[in-house]
Design an enzyme around this catalytic site. Structure first.
Site, PDB file in Angstrom:
ATOM      1  N   SER A  49      -5.086   5.340  -4.045  1.00  0.00           N
ATOM      2  CA  SER A  49      -4.932   6.759  -4.379  1.00  0.00           C
ATOM      3  C   SER A  49      -4.723   7.002  -5.876  1.00  0.00           C
ATOM      4  CB  SER A  49      -3.746   7.345  -3.618  1.00  0.00           C
ATOM      5  OG  SER A  49      -3.560   8.684  -4.003  1.00  0.00           O
ATOM      6  N   ASN A  55      -3.423   9.660  -6.770  1.00  0.00           N
ATOM      7  CA  ASN A  55      -2.192  10.470  -6.756  1.00  0.00           C
ATOM      8  C   ASN A  55      -0.945   9.621  -6.515  1.00  0.00           C
ATOM      9  OD1 ASN A  55      -3.420  13.193  -6.930  1.00  0.00           O
ATOM     10  ND2 ASN A  55      -4.368  12.602  -4.989  1.00  0.00           N
ATOM     11  N   LYS A 107      -9.342   5.410   6.083  1.00  0.00           N
ATOM     12  CA  LYS A 107      -8.052   5.080   5.469  1.00  0.00           C
ATOM     13  C   LYS A 107      -8.187   3.947   4.460  1.00  0.00           C
ATOM     14  CE  LYS A 107      -4.754   6.539   8.961  1.00  0.00           C
ATOM     15  NZ  LYS A 107      -3.860   6.082  10.027  1.00  0.00           N
ATOM     16  N   GLY A 108      -7.551   4.087   3.319  1.00  0.00           N
ATOM     17  CA  GLY A 108      -7.489   3.008   2.337  1.00  0.00           C
ATOM     18  C   GLY A 108      -8.638   3.000   1.341  1.00  0.00           C
ATOM     19  N   ILE A 109      -9.669   3.788   1.571  1.00  0.00           N
ATOM     20  CA  ILE A 109     -10.797   3.761   0.630  1.00  0.00           C
ATOM     21  C   ILE A 109     -10.731   4.952  -0.333  1.00  0.00           C
ATOM     22  CG2 ILE A 109     -12.248   2.391   2.161  1.00  0.00           C
ATOM     23  CD1 ILE A 109     -13.827   4.901   2.799  1.00  0.00           C
ATOM     24  N   ASP A 156      -0.078   5.063   0.961  1.00  0.00           N
ATOM     25  CA  ASP A 156      -0.310   6.015   2.054  1.00  0.00           C
ATOM     26  C   ASP A 156      -0.276   5.295   3.399  1.00  0.00           C
ATOM     27  OD1 ASP A 156      -0.788   8.279   0.367  1.00  0.00           O
ATOM     28  OD2 ASP A 156      -2.768   7.485  -0.078  1.00  0.00           O
ATOM     29  N   THR A 166       1.756   9.935   3.992  1.00  0.00           N
ATOM     30  CA  THR A 166       0.783  10.864   3.410  1.00  0.00           C
ATOM     31  C   THR A 166      -0.571  10.792   4.113  1.00  0.00           C
ATOM     32  OG1 THR A 166       0.703   9.175   1.737  1.00  0.00           O
ATOM     33  CG2 THR A 166       1.596  11.297   1.060  1.00  0.00           C
ATOM     34  N   LYS A 194     -11.025  -0.693  -2.054  1.00  0.00           N
ATOM     35  CA  LYS A 194     -10.847  -1.549  -0.873  1.00  0.00           C
ATOM     36  C   LYS A 194     -12.068  -1.320   0.033  1.00  0.00           C
ATOM     37  CE  LYS A 194      -5.873  -0.597  -1.064  1.00  0.00           C
ATOM     38  NZ  LYS A 194      -4.740   0.148  -0.461  1.00  0.00           N
ATOM     39  N   ASP A 211       0.874  -1.167   0.000  1.00  0.00           N
ATOM     40  CA  ASP A 211       0.000   0.000   0.000  1.00  0.00           C
ATOM     41  C   ASP A 211       0.922   1.231   0.000  1.00  0.00           C
ATOM     42  OD1 ASP A 211      -2.448   1.519   0.622  1.00  0.00           O
ATOM     43  OD2 ASP A 211      -1.553   1.763   2.599  1.00  0.00           O
ATOM     44  N   SER A 240      -2.335   0.716  -4.382  1.00  0.00           N
ATOM     45  CA  SER A 240      -2.877   1.864  -3.636  1.00  0.00           C
ATOM     46  C   SER A 240      -4.240   2.287  -4.163  1.00  0.00           C
ATOM     47  CB  SER A 240      -1.896   3.043  -3.778  1.00  0.00           C
ATOM     48  OG  SER A 240      -2.479   4.227  -3.282  1.00  0.00           O
ATOM     49  N   ARG A 252     -11.455   8.268  -2.781  1.00  0.00           N
ATOM     50  CA  ARG A 252     -11.781   9.657  -2.419  1.00  0.00           C
ATOM     51  C   ARG A 252     -13.285   9.847  -2.237  1.00  0.00           C
ATOM     52  NH1 ARG A 252      -9.369  13.432  -6.756  1.00  0.00           N
ATOM     53  NH2 ARG A 252      -7.642  12.012  -6.352  1.00  0.00           N
TER      54      ARG A 252
HETATM   55  P1  B16 Z   1      -6.723  10.032  -3.497  1.00  0.00           P
HETATM   56  P2  B16 Z   1      -3.680   3.971   0.033  1.00  0.00           P
HETATM   57  C1  B16 Z   1      -5.642   5.789   0.009  1.00  0.00           C
HETATM   58  O1  B16 Z   1      -4.345   5.387  -0.331  1.00  0.00           O
HETATM   59  C2  B16 Z   1      -5.656   6.580   1.309  1.00  0.00           C
HETATM   60  O2  B16 Z   1      -5.373   5.709   2.401  1.00  0.00           O
HETATM   61  C3  B16 Z   1      -6.988   7.203   1.534  1.00  0.00           C
HETATM   62  O3  B16 Z   1      -6.962   7.985   2.702  1.00  0.00           O
HETATM   63  C4  B16 Z   1      -7.359   8.063   0.324  1.00  0.00           C
HETATM   64  O4  B16 Z   1      -8.646   8.638   0.477  1.00  0.00           O
HETATM   65  C5  B16 Z   1      -7.343   7.179  -0.924  1.00  0.00           C
HETATM   66  O5  B16 Z   1      -6.059   6.624  -1.082  1.00  0.00           O
HETATM   67  C6  B16 Z   1      -7.679   7.964  -2.172  1.00  0.00           C
HETATM   68  O6  B16 Z   1      -6.643   8.866  -2.395  1.00  0.00           O
HETATM   69  O7  B16 Z   1      -7.707  11.041  -3.008  1.00  0.00           O
HETATM   70  O8  B16 Z   1      -5.291  10.554  -3.520  1.00  0.00           O
HETATM   71  O9  B16 Z   1      -7.116   9.389  -4.796  1.00  0.00           O
HETATM   72  O10 B16 Z   1      -3.599   3.924   1.533  1.00  0.00           O
HETATM   73  O11 B16 Z   1      -4.572   2.897  -0.566  1.00  0.00           O
HETATM   74  O12 B16 Z   1      -2.324   4.040  -0.614  1.00  0.00           O
HETATM   75 MG    MG Z   2      -2.790   3.170   3.363  1.00  0.00          MG
END
Ligand code: B16
Ligand code: MG
Length: 221
Positions: A117, A119, A46-48, A12, A18, A146, A10, A115, A50
């Site tokens: 994210s 980003n 966390k992990g889900i 973040d 982050t 997730k 993962d 991930s 946006r």
């Molecule tokens: P973004 P990961 C997740 O990343 C974050 O844990 C989570 O807090 C965030 O909302 C999600 O990415 C979406 O991120 O807004 O940048 O697309 O922990 O799966 O690496």
């Molecule tokens: Mg994470």
């Protein structure tokens, strides 16, 4: 010993911290919308994705919002998040990660990023880790967020590894749920109280080796 051929990380909260920037950006939105929001609520997000995170946050308030409002709030949160990460560099890579990745390469273990994210590639570029991964799967590559296992199953398919021989490293409860649903081996990075459903929970990856992990996983099989 449990046979391990690949690892999926993962981003973040595992590779870089982050998670704190996501929290700051969500907190700013919560203040603007007058929604009660704290670190405990943030932990569940966390992990889900946006949009799923936003829906969870809006459910803490008592108003309803249109889809256009929701798109606008997601865009605002992302702009604030990008402002917060703009000066990130290698110094924000979490403890033990660089040595552990070097160790995995010596041991010929393939690695991927998994991930939620959108980003993720930007962050990996900022901290200089893009080329360290054999494959990258992020929020742009999946349909289901997730705790669905899609992101990790895509990672394993790219690495050509079997989930049962692949370790997923995660800092979020939803991420561990996703990995368990995909039949992966799991290492939670953080606290037992949030990640107790992982095979193993560690504070960080300092001094970690694949043989140690294989032995510890064997006792969980
Ligand atoms: P973004 P990961 C997740 O990343 C974050 O844990 C989570 O807090 C965030 O909302 C999600 O990415 C979406 O991120 O807004 O940048 O697309 O922990 O799966 O690496
Ligand atoms: Mg994470």
């Amino acid at each position: 010993m449990t046979k391990i051929t690949a690892c999926i990380f993962d981003l973040d909260g595992v590779i870089v911290d982050t998670a704190k920037y996501h929290y700051q950006a969500w907190h700013k939105l919560a203040i603007q919308l007058d929604i009660p929001f704290n670190e405990a609520e943030n932990e569940k997000m966390k992990g889900i994705s946006r949009m799923d995170s936003l829906e969870m946050m809006l459910a803490l308030g008592d108003k309803t919002y249109t889809d256009i409002d929701k798109q606008k709030y997601c865009a605002a949160k992302n702009t604030w998040y990008l402002d917060l990460v703009t000066d990130m560099d290698q110094s924000e890579i979490l403890p033990g990660i660089l040595d552990f990745i070097a160790h995995l390469k010596e041991e010929k273990i393939k690695i991927a990023l998994g991930s939620a994210s959108k980003n993720a590639r930007k962050i990996l570029n900022l901290v200089g880790l893009t080329d360290s991964f054999d494959d990258i799967v992020d929020g742009n590559d999946v349909v289901k967020s997730k705790p669905d296992p899609e992101v990790f199953l895509k990672g394993a398919a790219l690495l050509k590894s079997k989930p049962t021989e692949t370790i997923v490293f995660e800092d979020s409860a939803k991420g561990i749920d996703a990995a368990v649903a995909g039949s992966f081996r799991t290492v939670g990075i953080g606290q037992d109280i949030h990640l107790g459903h992982a095979d193993i929970v560690v504070e960080n990856l300092i001094g970690m080796s694949i043989s140690d992990l294989s032995k510890r996983l064997e006792s969980k099989s």
